[in-house]
Design an enzyme around this catalytic site. Structure first.
Site, PDB file in Angstrom:
ATOM      1  N   LYS A  67       0.845  -1.194   0.000  1.00 40.96           N
ATOM      2  CA  LYS A  67       0.000   0.000   0.000  1.00 40.96           C
ATOM      3  C   LYS A  67       0.883   1.248   0.000  1.00 40.96           C
ATOM      4  O   LYS A  67       1.926   1.287   0.666  1.00 40.96           O
ATOM      5  CB  LYS A  67      -0.896  -0.026   1.236  1.00 40.96           C
ATOM      6  CG  LYS A  67      -1.984   1.033   1.279  1.00 40.96           C
ATOM      7  CD  LYS A  67      -2.883   0.802   2.493  1.00 40.96           C
ATOM      8  CE  LYS A  67      -4.021   1.794   2.572  1.00 40.96           C
ATOM      9  NZ  LYS A  67      -4.921   1.501   3.710  1.00 40.96           N
TER      10      LYS A  67
ATOM     11  N   SER B 265      -9.671   1.389   2.885  1.00 47.13           N
ATOM     12  CA  SER B 265      -8.854   2.191   1.980  1.00 47.13           C
ATOM     13  C   SER B 265      -7.798   1.377   1.241  1.00 47.13           C
ATOM     14  O   SER B 265      -7.152   1.867   0.319  1.00 47.13           O
ATOM     15  CB  SER B 265      -8.160   3.308   2.757  1.00 47.13           C
ATOM     16  OG  SER B 265      -7.264   2.773   3.723  1.00 47.13           O
TER      17      SER B 265
ATOM     18  N   SER C 196     -10.032  -0.829   7.012  1.00 46.77           N
ATOM     19  CA  SER C 196      -9.445  -0.706   5.679  1.00 46.77           C
ATOM     20  C   SER C 196      -8.818  -1.969   5.121  1.00 46.77           C
ATOM     21  O   SER C 196      -8.493  -2.036   3.939  1.00 46.77           O
ATOM     22  CB  SER C 196      -8.402   0.419   5.667  1.00 46.77           C
ATOM     23  OG  SER C 196      -9.034   1.668   5.766  1.00 46.77           O
TER      24      SER C 196
END
Length: 468
Positions: free
Chosen positions: A67, A150, A174
């Protein structure tokens, strides 16, 4: 079909495939139509070639995505924003990245994410949104649904087959939300178990570094590497564990598909011997009052972003900026009282659930919304902006509702797929307070096997992982 990276590692060990072949297959997927949207940066350097990792390492031959809020040496840590794209590349790896690399992982690239990790939907106006997939049964969903956030690209990379493990973060759900919406396993550990050095923060109190995988056994390996600890394994049957379903909040306003999937999953677990009690958890109804003056994420994110907002606020995703700006009007007294209220609330909840080994809830109360209904303003007809913004706010609140309880509790949680072939992906969440990680993993192995056995009975063709 190789079901997970544990199975891949077995094939590498017995010579049925090679690390180079495995990496090549993942790179091909990363450049496919579905796979490429998962990434904002694809690694091409031979410094990351998995052939350099000795095969005895636990992640040798395993492709891993990262990420974009974790520092990776040589990559710009932009966190899905335009604001940070011009900053210098990181000079060292984040601790989580360094641990994965030391375990032999191949870093495939940097994944798409919600700007600054502040939404559970998965959209970002600066990059095309990857679509949700059904990784459990290896199929495209047809219509374009949001991937959840996310850690949207982390999920997309694993679901599309370009990575076996997606490193992400979980501040309010997330990891678990995109796991549920893509037919994956998502584990949120007790927050303090994985160091956050080298990770761009959203909420210093709530942030957790963790991973998306294809199976619970892969999630165990990922956690043991990231947390530098071994879990205590148990082969106790389902009947030996004490489980509860909190009826307060977690079961409210469920979409019909989620209600049916959750009811079916509980029935299957009971048929397999599980003893499950339904309990009230009235403390959950107190959360709106605790947050009446603001949230930890708003206060802590605003403190970090205030200088950037002053100079570059116009370059923020308006939806994200609005959520960060909510922290502007919280006073120091508000913030300190919120922490005290949280500590008191954690003590009350833990006292009520202490006699159980885990609690069971739907990971999300809805399935993935259609992207067209919640897309950023730049993607569709501007005349529809207000309607899409309103739909986004509603979807975001629902997607985060169940998962964020665990972050507020400073707890741990595991989301496993519980849908049948032909259904939209959905997750069953096993959760508890802090330091119950090992129990959740052991239960997760049993629950995963039970639910997957039923799905296979329904006619799905997929290899079932073998467990203890």
């Amino acid at each position: 079909m190789i079901s997970d990276f544990t199975a891949l590692r077995a094939q590498l060990a017995n010579g049925r495939t090679s690390a180079a072949t495995a990496l090549s297959a993942c790179r091909a997927q990363a450049h496919s139509a579905a796979g490429k949207l998962a990434y904002t940066h694809l690694e091409t350097s031979e410094n990351h070639a998995c052939r350099s990792a000795p095969l005895h390492l636990p992640l040798a031959g395993v492709a891993v995505s990262v990420k974009a809020l974790f520092d990776v040496q040589g990559w710009v840590t932009h966190a899905g924003s335009k604001v940070l794209q011009a900053q210098p590349a990181a000079t060292t790896d984040a601790v989580a990245v360094a641990r994965l690399r030391a375990a032999g992982a191949t870093l495939m690239g940097q994944t798409h994410m919600v700007e600054f990790a502040f939404s559970g939907v998965g959209t970002n106006p600066h990059y095309p949104t990857p679509a949700a997939m059904d990784a459990l049964w290896g199929r495209d969903l047809g219509d374009v649904y949001v991937p959840g956030g996310s850690s949207s690209g982390a999920a997309a990379s694993v679901a599309s087959g370009s990575a076996w493990l997606g490193l992400g973060s979980d501040t309010g759900g997330s990891i678990r939300i995109p796991a549920a919406l893509n037919g994956l396993v998502g584990f949120k550990s007790t927050a303090n178990l994985v160091p956050l050095q080298g990770t761009l923060p959203l909420s210093s109190t709530l942030d957790t570094a963790c991973a998306l995988t294809r199976s619970v056994r892969d999630a165990i390996t990922a956690h043991e590497i990231l947390a530098a600890r071994r879990i205590t394994r148990s082969c106790a049957p389902l009947a030996a564990w004490r489980l509860a379903i909190p009826s307060t909040l977690m079961l409210s306003d469920l979409a019909p598909a989620i209600a049916a999937g959750f009811t079916r999953s509980i029935a299957l677990l009971r048929q397999a011997g599980a003893h499950i009690e339904e309990i009230a958890l009235p403390e959950l109804d107190a959360l709106p009052a605790i947050h009446r003056r603001g949230t930890l994420a708003a206060a802590e994110s605003f403190a970090w972003h205030e200088p950037l907002l002053a100079q570059h606020g116009h370059n923020y995703d308006p939806r994200v900026r609005q959520r960060i700006e909510a922290g502007r009007h919280m006073s120091a007294a508000d913030y300190l009282r919120l922490h005290q209220a949280r500590n008191d609330w954690i003590a009350q909840v833990n006292a009520r659930i202490a006699r159980f080994d885990a609690l069971l809830s739907p990971t999300t109360p809805i399935t993935a919304p259609l992207l067209a209904a919640v897309a950023p303003a730049s993607a569709l007809d501007p005349a529809q902006d207000a309607a899409r913004d309103a739909a986004f706010v509603t979807a975001n609140a629902l997607l985060l509702r169940n998962t964020s309880v665990v972050n507020m509790l400073d707890g741990c949680a595991l989301s496993i797929p519980c849908h049948l072939p032909g259904e939209l992906p959905m997750g069953l969440m096993l959760w508890h307070g802090a330091d119950r990680d090992d129990a959740l993993f052991n239960l997760g192995l049993l629950a995963e096997s039970t639910l997957l056995t039923e799905a296979l009975r329904q006619g799905a063709q997929r290899a079932q992982p073998l467990h203890c």
